[in-house]
Design a protein around this motif. Structure first.
Motif, PDB file in Angstrom:
ATOM      1  N   TYR A   1      16.785 -15.395   0.029  1.00 46.91           N
ATOM      2  CA  TYR A   1      15.835 -14.358  -0.369  1.00 46.91           C
ATOM      3  C   TYR A   1      15.808 -13.236   0.670  1.00 46.91           C
ATOM      4  O   TYR A   1      16.376 -13.359   1.753  1.00 46.91           O
ATOM      5  N   ASP A   2      15.132 -12.163   0.330  1.00 46.42           N
ATOM      6  CA  ASP A   2      14.975 -11.038   1.256  1.00 46.42           C
ATOM      7  C   ASP A   2      13.716 -11.285   2.085  1.00 46.42           C
ATOM      8  O   ASP A   2      12.644 -10.741   1.809  1.00 46.42           O
TER       9      ASP A   2
ATOM     10  N   GLY B   1      13.363  -4.939   2.402  1.00 48.58           N
ATOM     11  CA  GLY B   1      14.672  -4.835   3.036  1.00 48.58           C
ATOM     12  C   GLY B   1      14.703  -4.101   4.347  1.00 48.58           C
ATOM     13  O   GLY B   1      15.729  -3.587   4.751  1.00 48.58           O
TER      14      GLY B   1
ATOM     15  N   GLY C   1      17.399 -13.060  -3.714  1.00 49.62           N
ATOM     16  CA  GLY C   1      17.262 -11.658  -3.363  1.00 49.62           C
ATOM     17  C   GLY C   1      15.857 -11.113  -3.460  1.00 49.62           C
ATOM     18  O   GLY C   1      15.601  -9.973  -3.042  1.00 49.62           O
ATOM     19  N   ASP C   2      14.911 -11.894  -3.996  1.00 50.40           N
ATOM     20  CA  ASP C   2      13.524 -11.423  -4.088  1.00 50.40           C
ATOM     21  C   ASP C   2      12.943 -11.212  -2.695  1.00 50.40           C
ATOM     22  O   ASP C   2      13.174 -12.002  -1.775  1.00 50.40           O
ATOM     23  N   THR C   3      12.162 -10.147  -2.546  1.00 48.56           N
ATOM     24  CA  THR C   3      11.494  -9.863  -1.280  1.00 48.56           C
ATOM     25  C   THR C   3      10.357 -10.851  -1.050  1.00 48.56           C
ATOM     26  O   THR C   3       9.583 -11.152  -1.962  1.00 48.56           O
TER      27      THR C   3
END
Length: 436
Positions: free
Chosen positions: A315-316, A428, A229-231
């Motif tokens: 990941y984002d 996002g 999920g980290d950008t």
């Protein structure tokens, strides 16, 4: 001949056939021109071999690392010439012979070499080990070391440095001749490096004026491991067919700090050739997870596309830059099939100037963290920047004449870094600028 060892196998080893010939010819001349030796030794020049007449199992054999070494070698003595020039094939031959003396009572293994310019090769590896033995930090009573090189603090071209590196100064080589060569190399980086290697026995680790210092690069090794999920932002440098392909992701950490990862691909059928040409342990890095081999003789882009799609799902991934020269089709498929956002990153100074300048500043200030990828470290040591008339810059190989120099990983990292810095604060959603 001298010690009475039965069936003595003696090997003289060089990296290629040309150097092997240079090693063998003086021994051949000694064996044929000396009446005493000629009575006891039979020369077989076509096979680069000298055989003891009363014991045909005792011989001196010159070997090139280009040839395979047969199983069952039982070396009585091995003499290795110019180890600094050995590539990855040479590394393999070195260790095959290094451990081929277990059945001998008093084996001898001798290495002779000047300094080189490949700090990832077997030559520099053995040099570092020998230095540690001299310093007393490693104990090995079987390892005798003699290194003629300048002492710490002795400046290039100084009488002290020249004397330290030339124990027969003014006997076989003259001080004024060496000083003259030093003066003539002024303002000529390539010639100066050759002087430092061959006249002062100094290892040349990078280009004369490196863009990224490995000391700074290594200080940025933060063992970074991103969380789901980290950008992040990506950079893709695809090979045409046979070369390295690289994919990098840059993760903004806040406060003008960034972390990034990198992964590489090579066609499986070319791995041996590339290890020999590039002098790098690619197969070890595949086993360690830093690289992937794609089946067949050319790069299979589907493997790379799937890896990028998997990363985008984990990941984002806001967007990624790609070189349109070779990656346009893959980029289009990633957009159409996986809905990824792309940025067409033309390989021009206009795109690279700002990210190159900021990237170098971040490395020097320790504001970057990387995952310790050893191949990316190699590329960091082999990259320089070129300026145009307007002062704009872009990455290039530090020495285009060295065919084993590659910068694909740094190119991918810089594209990812540019996307991250150009879209600072974006998470996002759509990036600030997209070109398709």
């Amino acid at each position: 001949v001298g010690d009475g060892e039965a069936g003595a196998e003696v090997y003289c080893v060089a990296n290629d056939r040309s150097q092997t010939k240079r090693v063998f010819e003086p021994a051949l001349a000694m064996a044929t021109k000396s009446a005493a030796l000629a009575k006891r030794i039979k020369a077989v020049p076509s096979r680069y071999r000298l055989v003891k007449r009363d014991d045909m199992m005792s011989y001196v054999q010159a070997l090139s690392c280009e040839l395979r070494i047969a199983e069952g070698v039982n070396a009585h003595a091995v003499f290795v010439d110019e180890l600094h020039s050995f590539d990855e094939r040479g590394r393999k031959r070195f260790y095959e012979l290094r451990f081929a003396d277990c059945a001998r009572a008093e084996p001898l293994f001798v290495v002779i070499s000047t300094a080189g310019d490949n700090e990832l090769g077997i030559g520099y590896e053995q040099y570092e080990f020998s230095k540690s033995v001299l310093a007393g930090t490693r104990e090995d009573i079987t390892h005798f070391v003699y290194i003629a090189e300048p002492k710490e603090g002795e400046k290039p071209g100084s009488v002290e440095a020249i004397a330290s590196a030339n124990p027969l100064l003014n006997v076989t080589v003259q001080l004024d001749e060496i000083q003259d060569k030093f003066k003539k190399s002024d303002g000529r980086p390539g010639e100066r490096n050759q002087y430092l290697r061959y006249r002062e026995n100094r290892w040349i680790k990078q280009s004369a004026d490196p863009w990224l210092r490995l000391k700074d690069w290594d200080a940025c090794d933060g063992e970074f491991e991103p969380s789901p999920g980290d950008t992040c932002f990506g950079g893709l440098d695809l090979a045409a067919k046979y070369d390295l392909s690289a994919w990098s992701m840059c993760f903004p950490l806040g406060d003008d700090e960034y972390a990034f990862t990198a992964h590489f691909w090579l066609p499986e059928e070319h791995i041996q050739e590339r290890e020999q040409n590039d002098r790098l342990p690619y197969r070890k890095w595949v086993d360690d997870g830093w690289m992937t081999l794609t089946p067949g003789p050319t790069t299979d882009y589907e493997f790379i596309e799937q890896r990028i799609a998997d990363d985008a799902a984990l990941y984002d991934l806001i967007d990624f830059g790609f070189d349109p020269c070779f990656a346009r089709r893959s980029a289009q498929r990633l957009q159409d099939e996986f809905g990824l956002t792309l940025f067409e990153f033309a390989q021009t100074p206009g795109h690279y100037t700002e990210p190159c300048k900021l990237f170098a500043e971040c490395v020097k200030a320790r504001r970057l963290r990387h995952d310790g990828n050893p191949l990316l470290r190699v590329h960091a040591s082999q990259v320089a920047v070129r300026s145009d008339a307007g002062g704009r810059i872009m990455p290039i190989k530090a020495d285009k004449n060295r065919r084993w120099y590659h910068i694909d990983g740094i190119v991918a990292v810089l594209m990812a870094f540019q996307r991250a810095t150009a879209n600072e604060g974006v998470t996002g959603g759509m990036p600030m600028a997209v070109q398709l």
